[in-house]
Scaffold this active site. Structure first.
Site, mmCIF file in Angstrom:
data_model
loop_
_atom_site.group_PDB
_atom_site.id
_atom_site.type_symbol
_atom_site.label_atom_id
_atom_site.label_comp_id
_atom_site.label_asym_id
_atom_site.label_seq_id
_atom_site.Cartn_x
_atom_site.Cartn_y
_atom_site.Cartn_z
ATOM 1 N N THR A 1 35.918 38.291 41.658
ATOM 2 C CA THR A 1 36.949 38.553 40.963
ATOM 3 C C THR A 1 37.262 39.861 42.017
ATOM 4 O O THR A 1 36.783 40.886 41.408
ATOM 5 C CB THR A 1 37.423 37.581 40.201
ATOM 6 O OG1 THR A 1 39.189 37.783 40.218
ATOM 7 C CG2 THR A 1 36.939 38.796 38.901
ATOM 8 N N SER B 1 46.992 35.418 57.156
ATOM 9 C CA SER B 1 46.327 34.813 57.282
ATOM 10 C C SER B 1 46.704 33.824 56.832
ATOM 11 O O SER B 1 47.565 32.876 56.891
ATOM 12 C CB SER B 1 45.743 35.558 56.071
ATOM 13 O OG SER B 1 46.879 35.120 54.607
ATOM 14 N N ARG C 1 35.135 34.219 50.270
ATOM 15 C CA ARG C 1 34.928 33.497 49.468
ATOM 16 C C ARG C 1 34.553 33.049 48.132
ATOM 17 O O ARG C 1 33.103 32.679 47.069
ATOM 18 C CB ARG C 1 36.013 33.880 47.990
ATOM 19 C CG ARG C 1 37.068 35.121 48.317
ATOM 20 C CD ARG C 1 37.917 35.576 47.900
ATOM 21 N NE ARG C 1 38.826 36.851 47.400
ATOM 22 C CZ ARG C 1 39.293 37.492 46.952
ATOM 23 N NH1 ARG C 1 39.939 37.363 45.546
ATOM 24 N NH2 ARG C 1 40.040 38.393 47.332
ATOM 25 N N CYS D 1 50.718 45.700 41.095
ATOM 26 C CA CYS D 1 49.954 44.323 40.979
ATOM 27 C C CYS D 1 48.931 43.850 40.653
ATOM 28 O O CYS D 1 47.880 43.377 40.589
ATOM 29 C CB CYS D 1 50.346 43.335 42.227
ATOM 30 S SG CYS D 1 49.306 44.726 43.912
ATOM 31 N N ARG E 1 35.879 40.659 48.050
ATOM 32 C CA ARG E 1 37.393 40.784 49.162
ATOM 33 C C ARG E 1 36.860 39.717 49.626
ATOM 34 O O ARG E 1 36.189 39.229 49.684
ATOM 35 C CB ARG E 1 37.656 41.984 49.761
ATOM 36 C CG ARG E 1 38.255 43.162 48.994
ATOM 37 C CD ARG E 1 39.603 43.262 49.263
ATOM 38 N NE ARG E 1 39.795 42.715 50.402
ATOM 39 C CZ ARG E 1 41.348 43.676 50.774
ATOM 40 N NH1 ARG E 1 41.039 44.858 51.386
ATOM 41 N NH2 ARG E 1 41.518 42.576 51.736
ATOM 42 N N ARG F 1 43.028 41.879 36.396
ATOM 43 C CA ARG F 1 43.381 41.078 35.075
ATOM 44 C C ARG F 1 42.177 39.934 35.210
ATOM 45 O O ARG F 1 41.468 39.640 33.496
ATOM 46 C CB ARG F 1 44.571 40.852 35.735
ATOM 47 C CG ARG F 1 44.556 39.586 34.766
ATOM 48 C CD ARG F 1 45.989 38.944 35.345
ATOM 49 N NE ARG F 1 46.025 38.145 36.308
ATOM 50 C CZ ARG F 1 45.708 36.539 36.356
ATOM 51 N NH1 ARG F 1 44.668 35.930 35.538
ATOM 52 N NH2 ARG F 1 44.909 36.477 38.089
ATOM 53 N N ARG F 2 41.640 39.673 36.008
ATOM 54 C CA ARG F 2 40.704 38.437 34.964
ATOM 55 C C ARG F 2 39.477 39.149 34.572
ATOM 56 O O ARG F 2 38.296 38.586 34.207
ATOM 57 C CB ARG F 2 40.912 37.477 36.859
ATOM 58 C CG ARG F 2 41.470 36.605 37.782
ATOM 59 C CD ARG F 2 40.981 35.813 38.760
ATOM 60 N NE ARG F 2 42.567 34.861 39.298
ATOM 61 C CZ ARG F 2 42.794 35.330 40.322
ATOM 62 N NH1 ARG F 2 41.854 35.733 41.344
ATOM 63 N NH2 ARG F 2 43.586 34.910 40.727
ATOM 64 N N LYS G 1 53.217 37.375 44.159
ATOM 65 C CA LYS G 1 52.802 38.508 42.786
ATOM 66 C C LYS G 1 52.721 40.277 43.579
ATOM 67 O O LYS G 1 51.536 41.307 42.992
ATOM 68 C CB LYS G 1 51.386 37.619 42.373
ATOM 69 C CG LYS G 1 50.162 37.468 43.372
ATOM 70 C CD LYS G 1 49.709 36.404 42.446
ATOM 71 C CE LYS G 1 47.953 36.401 43.149
ATOM 72 N NZ LYS G 1 47.778 37.402 44.255
ATOM 73 N N ASP G 2 52.855 39.819 44.608
ATOM 74 C CA ASP G 2 51.835 41.135 46.167
ATOM 75 C C ASP G 2 53.279 42.238 45.497
ATOM 76 O O ASP G 2 52.962 43.051 46.042
ATOM 77 C CB ASP G 2 51.376 40.169 46.771
ATOM 78 C CG ASP G 2 50.492 40.049 47.188
ATOM 79 O OD1 ASP G 2 49.768 39.815 45.668
ATOM 80 O OD2 ASP G 2 50.079 38.980 48.503
#
Length: 308
Positions: free
Chosen positions: A118, A8, A146, A234, A140, A122-123, A74-75
């Site tokens: 999102t 990516s 996005r 995660c 996604r 969490r968000r 974080k992944d």
């Protein structure tokens, strides 16, 4: 030195920052892109699970197809991977979340009923708990996809990690950088993890000497220790943010300590969202214990009912 990365735009940009540090130190490097199951799936992150963006990179590392793997920290699953060493954690980008909204609006200026996208539970939990009357929908796609959902009018706003926008040069699209009091970031958000094989001691030492940042490593260790102790992945509705802060010791001398804030959301699938909050401070070398202690406090408050 062959550095493995996802293909990516964001992953390649992140890996490029590590490659530059090594090149500036006189190393010859080659960036090798690796396709991961997460890249090939269109399912929501919460459904496809932890490690979908990291497993293929780790396999390439263990197979000696690459010498180094660079991940969004974080992944990574919280459990250690046999045969792999976390060689370096570079200085962290701004860990906060960022809003991209139509007409340059801030979060508080979005009218009730606005649709905000999102991919993060969490968000979602924290946005809904703010009581602003926003409709939060799952999305996604890469950063450009996005952002395009806002510019096309499909959504009124999206929330992304500021760090990712910074790394791909898109800070200009941010309409508000969100205070952690509103949205506490994901554990390790904005940080990178640079891994190598445990038997490649020379590469490990090289990465430590050139790339590693002690303060970032300690902060992220505390955040992820909290996540691990909550037994949450995660994609769980868990936020954490640690900072190295100045404090006074018993003699009045200024010293550095580690401060950690954490949240866990319960009732995410229904209409009774509750955000549980805790904070604590400890010595920098006690990062792991700090995270576990804060998790224990959140569990006492009711975080055992996490929707995962």
């Amino acid at each position: 030195m062959r550095i493995g990365t996802r293909s990516s735009k964001l992953a390649v940009a992140q890996t490029g920052t590590i490659a530059k540090k090594l090149e500036d130190a006189g190393q010859r490097v080659e960036i090798v892109t690796v396709s991961t199951p997460g890249d090939r799936s269109s399912a929501p992150i919460a459904e496809i699970g932890v490690g979908v963006f990291t497993s293929a990179l780790r396999e390439a590392l263990l197979a000696k197809q690459v010498d180094v793997a660079v991940h969004s920290y974080k992944d990574l699953p919280t459990a250690p991977e046999h045969g792999i060493s976390l060689a370096a954690v570079p200085p962290r980008e701004d860990p906060r979340d960022a809003l991209i909204a139509r007409d340059g609006l801030t979060l508080g200026e979005l009218p009730p009923g606005s649709v905000i996208g999102t991919g993060s539970p969490r968000r979602t939990a924290q946005l809904r708990a703010l009581g602003l009357g926003l409709e939060v929908v799952p999305i996604r796609g890469n950063i450009d996809t996005r952002i395009g959902k806002v510019t096309s009018g499909e959504l009124d706003a999206v929330v992304l990690a500021r760090a990712g926008l910074s790394r791909v040069g898109r800070l200009d699209v941010i309409t508000e950088t969100l205070d952690p009091i509103q949205l506490l970031p994901a554990p390790a958000q904005g940080a990178l993890a640079v891994e190598t094989r445990v038997d490649d001691v020379d590469t490990e030492h090289l990465l430590q000497s050139i790339v590693d940042d002690e303060a970032t490593r300690a902060a992220v260790a505390a955040e992820r220790a909290m996540l691990a102790a909550l037994e949450a992945g995660c994609s769980a509705p868990v936020g954490a943010l640690a900072d190295v802060v100045e404090d006074l010791d018993g003699d009045g001398a200024v010293i550095e300590r580690l401060s950690l804030r954490g949240i866990a959301a319960t009732g995410v699938e229904g209409d009774s969202i509750q955000i549980l909050r805790a904070s604590a401070i400890a010595e920098k070398h006690e990062a792991d214990k700090l995270g576990r202690d804060l998790a224990a406090e959140l569990l006492d408050l009711g975080a055992g009912a996490l929707s995962r």
